[in-house]
Enzyme design. Structure first.
Site, PDB file in Angstrom:
ATOM      1  N   GLU A 163       1.236  -1.570  -0.571  1.00  0.00           N
ATOM      2  CA  GLU A 163      -0.228  -0.135  -0.072  1.00  0.00           C
ATOM      3  C   GLU A 163       1.346   1.818   0.094  1.00  0.00           C
ATOM      4  OE1 GLU A 163      -2.761  -0.916   3.251  1.00  0.00           O
ATOM      5  OE2 GLU A 163      -3.438  -2.441   2.366  1.00  0.00           O
ATOM      6  N   GLU A 269      -6.208 -10.941  -1.209  1.00  0.00           N
ATOM      7  CA  GLU A 269      -6.695 -10.096  -0.001  1.00  0.00           C
ATOM      8  C   GLU A 269      -8.409 -10.239  -0.100  1.00  0.00           C
ATOM      9  OE1 GLU A 269      -5.421  -7.672   2.267  1.00  0.00           O
ATOM     10  OE2 GLU A 269      -3.420  -7.238   1.700  1.00  0.00           O
TER      11      GLU A 269
HETATM   12  C1  GLA Z   1      -4.780  -4.558   4.258  1.00  0.00           C
HETATM   13  C2  GLA Z   1      -3.731  -5.659   4.848  1.00  0.00           C
HETATM   14  C3  GLA Z   1      -3.464  -6.524   5.499  1.00  0.00           C
HETATM   15  C4  GLA Z   1      -4.738  -6.349   6.208  1.00  0.00           C
HETATM   16  C5  GLA Z   1      -6.017  -5.988   6.257  1.00  0.00           C
HETATM   17  C6  GLA Z   1      -6.941  -6.144   6.651  1.00  0.00           C
HETATM   18  O1  GLA Z   1      -5.222  -4.667   3.370  1.00  0.00           O
HETATM   19  O2  GLA Z   1      -3.075  -5.710   3.280  1.00  0.00           O
HETATM   20  O3  GLA Z   1      -2.263  -7.417   6.188  1.00  0.00           O
HETATM   21  O4  GLA Z   1      -4.583  -5.745   7.581  1.00  0.00           O
HETATM   22  O5  GLA Z   1      -5.669  -4.666   5.473  1.00  0.00           O
HETATM   23  O6  GLA Z   1      -7.301  -7.452   8.021  1.00  0.00           O
END
Ligand code: GLA
Length: 381
Positions: A163, A269
């Site tokens: 990020e 994710e």
């Molecule tokens: C982001 C992060 C993850 C996690 C999510 C929420 O996407 O990359 O590591 O913290 O938020 O669980």
């Protein structure tokens, strides 16, 4: 508190996943259905789940081992967990996760070496004042070398930087990494990660990067890294999407655009939020005022069906581009383990393929039906 107790306490600090179930029996029928997930996609891409650590109950372990062939640590490999104080490394929890995965034939996709969240402030301070570029750079390199070296040969990939792209008009997010070191911190991170574990695949990971303008900034980052001689192998599209707002076309365009730059694509994710939230993406810092807990007593049939349809459309797209996609990882093992029960406000969410009683949902059947159809088509040809 004694210093070592303090470190132990810090080592145990995680953004706790909500409900942890007691041991519940898993029925034979459920197991047969579950077995199908990893088998169905064996020839397409790896199927993963984010897990907190090795401390899963028996039923959760069975679900995990039967259905997935890779795991990602939800929190225990983030900088705050691995190096809460300078030079004090806490590998116990992460080692246990890696050992459990390997003992059961699963690989590990590690997450994450650098992020602006869950990163202790000592990296950026020097005697109470902001540390200068050289000191922060040296600490960053030392962290990546130690952590990458510790897990070398044991993990398939690293999300090297998480990020770092700006959500607004800028190119990179104004994190402490950027303001202390400068734009080259990302290239430096990839270079050190590669030295520490030459066989690991190295990813840049972020949310909402399928859409413009973030997609274009990721392309710019890939070019920057190539120009600086930094080894990047892939892009992690996080995929925290909302039920009625999945940008299918943008996802396909992004897969094609990143792949055209020679990148592997991982969906890192994946979850689909069935509730209402204002914010897109997955900025953990953006909390919202709580509103009604719409689905506290379960998901109505029509929403359950919509979730199944959306998952089926997504996986159809992933299958179409299976030659470009290395892995699809769900952010959580089942609904009771999802971070979406707590973000952006507390409510009961249902974003995954298994519910909180570990029962398979219609979304699982919908996803499995896709590969069955493919096989049937091949046989018919
Ligand atoms: C982001 C992060 C993850 C996690 C999510 C929420 O996407 O990359 O590591 O913290 O938020 O669980």
């Amino acid at each position: 508190m004694m210093p070592h107790l303090f470190v132990l306490a810090s080592c145990l600090f995680v953004l706790a996943a909500p409900s942890v179930l007691g041991d519940s029996p898993v029925s034979a029928t459920q197991n047969r259905k579950e077995d199908a997930l990893v088998k169905s996609f064996r020839n397409s891409f790896a199927i993963g789940a984010a897990i907190p650590g090795a401390e899963l109950n028996r039923a959760e372990r069975r679900l995990l081992f039967a259905n997935f062939n890779t795991v990602t640590p939800e929190n225990c490999m983030k900088p705050v967990s691995l190096q809460p104080a300078e030079g004090r490394f806490c590998f116990t929890e992460a080692d246990a996760l890696v050992n459990m995965a390997h003992a059961n034939g699963l690989t590990v996709n590690a997450h994450t070496l650098l992020w602006h969240n869950q990163c202790p402030d000592w990296f950026f301070t020097d005697g109470g004042r902001p540390a200068g570029r050289e000191l922060v750079l040296q600490r960053m390199r030392a962290h990546i070398a130690a952590v990458g070296g510790h897990f070398a040969g044991k993990v398939q990939s690293w999300d090297v930087v998480n990020e770092a792209i700006d959500n607004k008009d800028g190119y990179l997010r104004k994190s402490k990494w950027l303001t202390s070191i400068g734009e080259d911190f990302i290239a430096e991170a990839f270079i050190v990660a590669h030295k520490a574990d030459p066989k690991a695949e190295l990813y840049y990971n972020d949310y909402s990067i399928e859409r413009r303008p973030k997609r274009d900034k990721v392309l710019r980052l890939i070019h920057d890294l190539k120009q600086r001689g930094a080894p990047i192998h892939g892009i992690g599209i996080q995929g925290h999407w909302k039920l009625d707002h999945i940008p299918f076309q943008a996802i396909e365009d992004a897969i094609l655009a990143f792949h055209a730059e020679g990148m592997n694509i991982a969906i890192t994710e994946l979850d689909i939020d069935v509730g209402k939230r204002k914010t897109d993406g997955a900025d953990v810092g953006r909390l919202e005022r709580a509103s009604a807990d719409l689905y506290a007593n379960g998901l109505p049939d029509d929403v359950q069906q919509r979730l199944a349809d959306q998952y089926a459309k997504l996986f159809a797209l992933f299958l179409k581009h299976q030659d470009k996609i290395t892995r699809v990882t769900f952010w959580g093992l089942h609904d009771g383990r999802s971070w979406l029960n707590g973000w952006p406000f507390k409510r009961t969410n249902h974003p995954l393929l298994w519910d909180r009683a570990l029962q398979a949902k219609p979304a699982l059947s919908a996803v499995l039906a896709l590969t069955r159809e493919q096989t049937e088509q091949k046989i018919a040809q």
